[in-house]
Design a protein around this motif. Structure first.
Motif, PDB file in Angstrom:
ATOM      1  N   GLU A  23      11.094  -1.593   0.820  1.00 58.08           N
ATOM      2  CA  GLU A  23       9.736  -1.164   1.200  1.00 58.08           C
ATOM      3  C   GLU A  23       8.657  -2.156   0.741  1.00 58.08           C
ATOM      4  O   GLU A  23       7.490  -1.973   1.016  1.00 58.08           O
ATOM      5  CB  GLU A  23       9.425   0.207   0.557  1.00 58.08           C
ATOM      6  N   ARG A  24       9.054  -3.193  -0.013  1.00 59.94           N
ATOM      7  CA  ARG A  24       8.036  -4.059  -0.624  1.00 59.94           C
ATOM      8  C   ARG A  24       7.364  -4.979   0.396  1.00 59.94           C
ATOM      9  O   ARG A  24       8.022  -5.579   1.238  1.00 59.94           O
ATOM     10  CB  ARG A  24       8.693  -4.902  -1.720  1.00 59.94           C
ATOM     11  N   LEU A  25       6.047  -5.100   0.291  1.00 59.66           N
ATOM     12  CA  LEU A  25       5.281  -6.063   1.095  1.00 59.66           C
ATOM     13  C   LEU A  25       4.507  -6.934   0.112  1.00 59.66           C
ATOM     14  O   LEU A  25       4.077  -6.443  -0.933  1.00 59.66           O
ATOM     15  CB  LEU A  25       4.268  -5.342   1.988  1.00 59.66           C
ATOM     16  N   VAL A  26       4.332  -8.213   0.447  1.00 62.18           N
ATOM     17  CA  VAL A  26       3.541  -9.072  -0.440  1.00 62.18           C
ATOM     18  C   VAL A  26       2.477  -9.800   0.371  1.00 62.18           C
ATOM     19  O   VAL A  26       2.651 -10.048   1.569  1.00 62.18           O
ATOM     20  CB  VAL A  26       4.408 -10.125  -1.179  1.00 62.18           C
ATOM     21  N   CYS A  27       1.413 -10.189  -0.314  1.00 61.95           N
ATOM     22  CA  CYS A  27       0.355 -10.947   0.345  1.00 61.95           C
ATOM     23  C   CYS A  27       0.896 -12.339   0.686  1.00 61.95           C
ATOM     24  O   CYS A  27       1.546 -12.973  -0.145  1.00 61.95           O
ATOM     25  CB  CYS A  27      -0.848 -11.043  -0.584  1.00 61.95           C
ATOM     26  N   SER A  28       0.598 -12.795   1.905  1.00 61.80           N
ATOM     27  CA  SER A  28       1.144 -14.082   2.350  1.00 61.80           C
ATOM     28  C   SER A  28       0.397 -15.277   1.755  1.00 61.80           C
ATOM     29  O   SER A  28       0.846 -16.412   1.861  1.00 61.80           O
ATOM     30  CB  SER A  28       1.085 -14.178   3.887  1.00 61.80           C
ATOM     31  N   ASN A  29      -0.755 -15.010   1.101  1.00 53.94           N
ATOM     32  CA  ASN A  29      -1.516 -16.093   0.471  1.00 53.94           C
ATOM     33  C   ASN A  29      -0.823 -16.469  -0.850  1.00 53.94           C
ATOM     34  O   ASN A  29      -0.784 -15.656  -1.774  1.00 53.94           O
ATOM     35  CB  ASN A  29      -2.943 -15.590   0.235  1.00 53.94           C
ATOM     36  N   PRO A  30      -0.285 -17.710  -0.959  1.00 56.73           N
ATOM     37  CA  PRO A  30       0.478 -18.069  -2.160  1.00 56.73           C
ATOM     38  C   PRO A  30      -0.348 -17.987  -3.440  1.00 56.73           C
ATOM     39  O   PRO A  30       0.204 -17.801  -4.521  1.00 56.73           O
ATOM     40  CB  PRO A  30       0.923 -19.515  -1.896  1.00 56.73           C
ATOM     41  N   GLN A  31      -1.671 -18.111  -3.350  1.00 51.96           N
ATOM     42  CA  GLN A  31      -2.500 -18.016  -4.558  1.00 51.96           C
ATOM     43  C   GLN A  31      -2.686 -16.560  -4.991  1.00 51.96           C
ATOM     44  O   GLN A  31      -3.124 -16.300  -6.102  1.00 51.96           O
ATOM     45  CB  GLN A  31      -3.895 -18.626  -4.326  1.00 51.96           C
ATOM     46  N   CYS A  32      -2.398 -15.610  -4.103  1.00 50.89           N
ATOM     47  CA  CYS A  32      -2.635 -14.197  -4.409  1.00 50.89           C
ATOM     48  C   CYS A  32      -1.315 -13.478  -4.719  1.00 50.89           C
ATOM     49  O   CYS A  32      -1.117 -12.999  -5.820  1.00 50.89           O
ATOM     50  CB  CYS A  32      -3.370 -13.555  -3.230  1.00 50.89           C
ATOM     51  N   GLN A  33      -0.431 -13.417  -3.742  1.00 43.61           N
ATOM     52  CA  GLN A  33       0.899 -12.789  -3.914  1.00 43.61           C
ATOM     53  C   GLN A  33       0.835 -11.345  -4.425  1.00 43.61           C
ATOM     54  O   GLN A  33       1.749 -10.878  -5.110  1.00 43.61           O
ATOM     55  CB  GLN A  33       1.807 -13.636  -4.824  1.00 43.61           C
ATOM     56  N   ALA A  34      -0.274 -10.631  -4.096  1.00 42.22           N
ATOM     57  CA  ALA A  34      -0.365  -9.217  -4.512  1.00 42.22           C
ATOM     58  C   ALA A  34       0.776  -8.424  -3.874  1.00 42.22           C
ATOM     59  O   ALA A  34       1.221  -8.746  -2.771  1.00 42.22           O
ATOM     60  CB  ALA A  34      -1.709  -8.635  -4.091  1.00 42.22           C
ATOM     61  N   VAL A  35       1.225  -7.397  -4.582  1.00 42.54           N
ATOM     62  CA  VAL A  35       2.409  -6.652  -4.136  1.00 42.54           C
ATOM     63  C   VAL A  35       2.022  -5.245  -3.688  1.00 42.54           C
ATOM     64  O   VAL A  35       1.228  -4.574  -4.343  1.00 42.54           O
ATOM     65  CB  VAL A  35       3.438  -6.566  -5.292  1.00 42.54           C
ATOM     66  N   TYR A  36       2.573  -4.810  -2.563  1.00 48.42           N
ATOM     67  CA  TYR A  36       2.333  -3.463  -2.019  1.00 48.42           C
ATOM     68  C   TYR A  36       3.675  -2.801  -1.722  1.00 48.42           C
ATOM     69  O   TYR A  36       4.717  -3.453  -1.805  1.00 48.42           O
ATOM     70  CB  TYR A  36       1.511  -3.565  -0.712  1.00 48.42           C
ATOM     71  N   SER A  37       3.601  -1.525  -1.349  1.00 51.31           N
ATOM     72  CA  SER A  37       4.820  -0.834  -0.951  1.00 51.31           C
ATOM     73  C   SER A  37       4.504   0.053   0.242  1.00 51.31           C
ATOM     74  O   SER A  37       3.507   0.785   0.223  1.00 51.31           O
ATOM     75  CB  SER A  37       5.336   0.022  -2.100  1.00 51.31           C
ATOM     76  N   ARG A  38       5.375   0.004   1.265  1.00 49.27           N
ATOM     77  CA  ARG A  38       5.161   0.879   2.423  1.00 49.27           C
ATOM     78  C   ARG A  38       5.329   2.338   2.019  1.00 49.27           C
ATOM     79  O   ARG A  38       4.855   3.229   2.701  1.00 49.27           O
ATOM     80  CB  ARG A  38       6.169   0.535   3.527  1.00 49.27           C
ATOM     81  N   ALA A  39       6.026   2.562   0.893  1.00 50.91           N
ATOM     82  CA  ALA A  39       6.282   3.942   0.474  1.00 50.91           C
ATOM     83  C   ALA A  39       5.220   4.454  -0.493  1.00 50.91           C
ATOM     84  O   ALA A  39       4.732   5.566  -0.360  1.00 50.91           O
ATOM     85  CB  ALA A  39       7.648   4.037  -0.183  1.00 50.91           C
ATOM     86  N   SER A  40       4.808   3.613  -1.478  1.00 47.14           N
ATOM     87  CA  SER A  40       3.983   4.176  -2.552  1.00 47.14           C
ATOM     88  C   SER A  40       2.659   3.464  -2.804  1.00 47.14           C
ATOM     89  O   SER A  40       1.818   3.964  -3.537  1.00 47.14           O
ATOM     90  CB  SER A  40       4.801   4.172  -3.848  1.00 47.14           C
ATOM     91  N   LYS A  41       2.463   2.267  -2.259  1.00 51.23           N
ATOM     92  CA  LYS A  41       1.186   1.593  -2.510  1.00 51.23           C
ATOM     93  C   LYS A  41       0.776   0.837  -1.250  1.00 51.23           C
ATOM     94  O   LYS A  41       0.966  -0.382  -1.134  1.00 51.23           O
ATOM     95  CB  LYS A  41       1.340   0.632  -3.698  1.00 51.23           C
ATOM     96  N   ARG A  42       0.241   1.602  -0.289  1.00 47.06           N
ATOM     97  CA  ARG A  42      -0.135   0.997   0.983  1.00 47.06           C
ATOM     98  C   ARG A  42      -1.512   0.340   0.831  1.00 47.06           C
ATOM     99  O   ARG A  42      -2.340   0.824   0.061  1.00 47.06           O
ATOM    100  CB  ARG A  42      -0.200   2.061   2.074  1.00 47.06           C
ATOM    101  N   PRO A  43      -1.747  -0.748   1.581  1.00 51.56           N
ATOM    102  CA  PRO A  43      -3.094  -1.343   1.524  1.00 51.56           C
ATOM    103  C   PRO A  43      -4.090  -0.440   2.243  1.00 51.56           C
ATOM    104  O   PRO A  43      -3.687   0.429   3.022  1.00 51.56           O
ATOM    105  CB  PRO A  43      -2.901  -2.663   2.280  1.00 51.56           C
ATOM    106  N   GLN A  44      -5.399  -0.653   1.973  1.00 46.64           N
ATOM    107  CA  GLN A  44      -6.398   0.206   2.620  1.00 46.64           C
ATOM    108  C   GLN A  44      -6.380   0.016   4.134  1.00 46.64           C
ATOM    109  O   GLN A  44      -6.519   0.946   4.895  1.00 46.64           O
ATOM    110  CB  GLN A  44      -7.777  -0.117   2.059  1.00 46.64           C
ATOM    111  N   VAL A  45      -6.216  -1.257   4.573  1.00 47.58           N
ATOM    112  CA  VAL A  45      -6.115  -1.548   6.011  1.00 47.58           C
ATOM    113  C   VAL A  45      -4.685  -2.021   6.257  1.00 47.58           C
ATOM    114  O   VAL A  45      -4.187  -2.892   5.534  1.00 47.58           O
ATOM    115  CB  VAL A  45      -7.114  -2.671   6.423  1.00 47.58           C
TER     116      VAL A  45
END
Ligand code: AMP
Length: 234
Positions: free
Chosen positions: A133-155
């Motif tokens: 379920e893990r998604l990560v930011c594609s910007n190599p300087q950011c690499q913030a981590v999200y989850s489709r199950a538990s931590k969805r982005p606002q948009v």
């Protein structure tokens, strides 16, 4: 001049939440953090010679050679130690050899520093579900981590922090997850045996069935952050 007093090492399988906890500690407690995986991925994207050298290991889900890792981490520690009181190494050491190199380095260069290891305990089936379920930011300087199950982005599919698109990590594919997890128990046993021999301070944390806020609370309690400061930080 040495300012750093304590170095925390986060050790656990992929997907155990080491990086998420480290990022929260950096944001809210001001503890300087090195994520070795993140730093390696930046090198690959930059196309540097070092990046080219390690690309294949990352693609296969294999560990980078110990000496290369230790050199990179030691350079970071020497720099960070001048300005920070506490440091987190997220994902280092991962092998007994890396631990030996690090402890010898600390004994020589930063003899007064305390070294404390946090071992993240979690079952494989929880890890596999999380990584899928893990998604990560594609910007190599950011690499913030999200989850489709538990931590969805606002948009949908857009990073809250920097606005870049979200993607899956290439090493979160089913076959590479399997490879990364299969290597883990061997390194874990050797590493923990080595730490015990060296009488290191080790804390186990059960992280499979608790929220990240609870993990943060437990960690900050164990490192002696007073309750009022913990509440302000959450
Ligand atoms: P991570 O982001 O922590 O899951 O790490 C991603 C990948 O980076 C791993 O699968 C390894 O190939 C490499 N890596 C990260 N940290 C280390 C380390 N301490 N030793 C060797 N390889 C590492």
């Amino acid at each position: 001049m040495q300012q750093v007093k304590t170095i925390y090492s986060f050790f656990g399988p992929p997907g155990s939440g080491k990086g998420t906890l480290a990022a929260i500690c950096q944001d809210r407690l001001g503890i300087k953090t090195l994520s070795t995986g993140e730093m390696l991925r930046k090198h690959v994207v930059s196309g540097s010679d070092f990046g080219k050298q390690i690309d294949e290991y990352l693609r296969a889900g294999h560990l980078i050679p110990d000496e290369l890792m230790a050199e990179m981490v030691e350079a970071w520690i020497l720099d960070a130690a001048k300005t920070a009181e506490s440091l987190i190494l997220d994902g280092f050491p991962r092998t007994a050899k890396q631990a030996e190199l690090l402890l010898n380095f600390l004994a020589t260069k930063l003899p007064k520093v305390a070294f404390k290891v946090f071992v993240f305990e979690i079952e494989d089936n929880v890890v596999i579900a999380r990584l899928t379920e893990r998604l990560v930011c594609s910007n190599p300087q950011c690499q913030a981590v999200y989850s489709r199950a538990s931590k969805r982005p606002q948009v949908e599919n857009v990073c809250d922090r920097c606005g870049s698109s979200l993607t899956r990590r290439f090493d979160d594919s089913a076959s590479i997850i399997k490879e990364r997890l299969s290597l883990y128990p061997h390194h874990r046993d050797m590493l923990l045996t080595y730490y015990k021999e060296r009488r290191c301070d080790i804390e186990q944390m059960e992280v499979g069935s608790v929220t990240i806020a609870e993990v943060f609370n437990l960690f900050s309690q164990r490192i002696g952050i007073p309750p009022i400061a913990r509440e302000l930080a959450v």
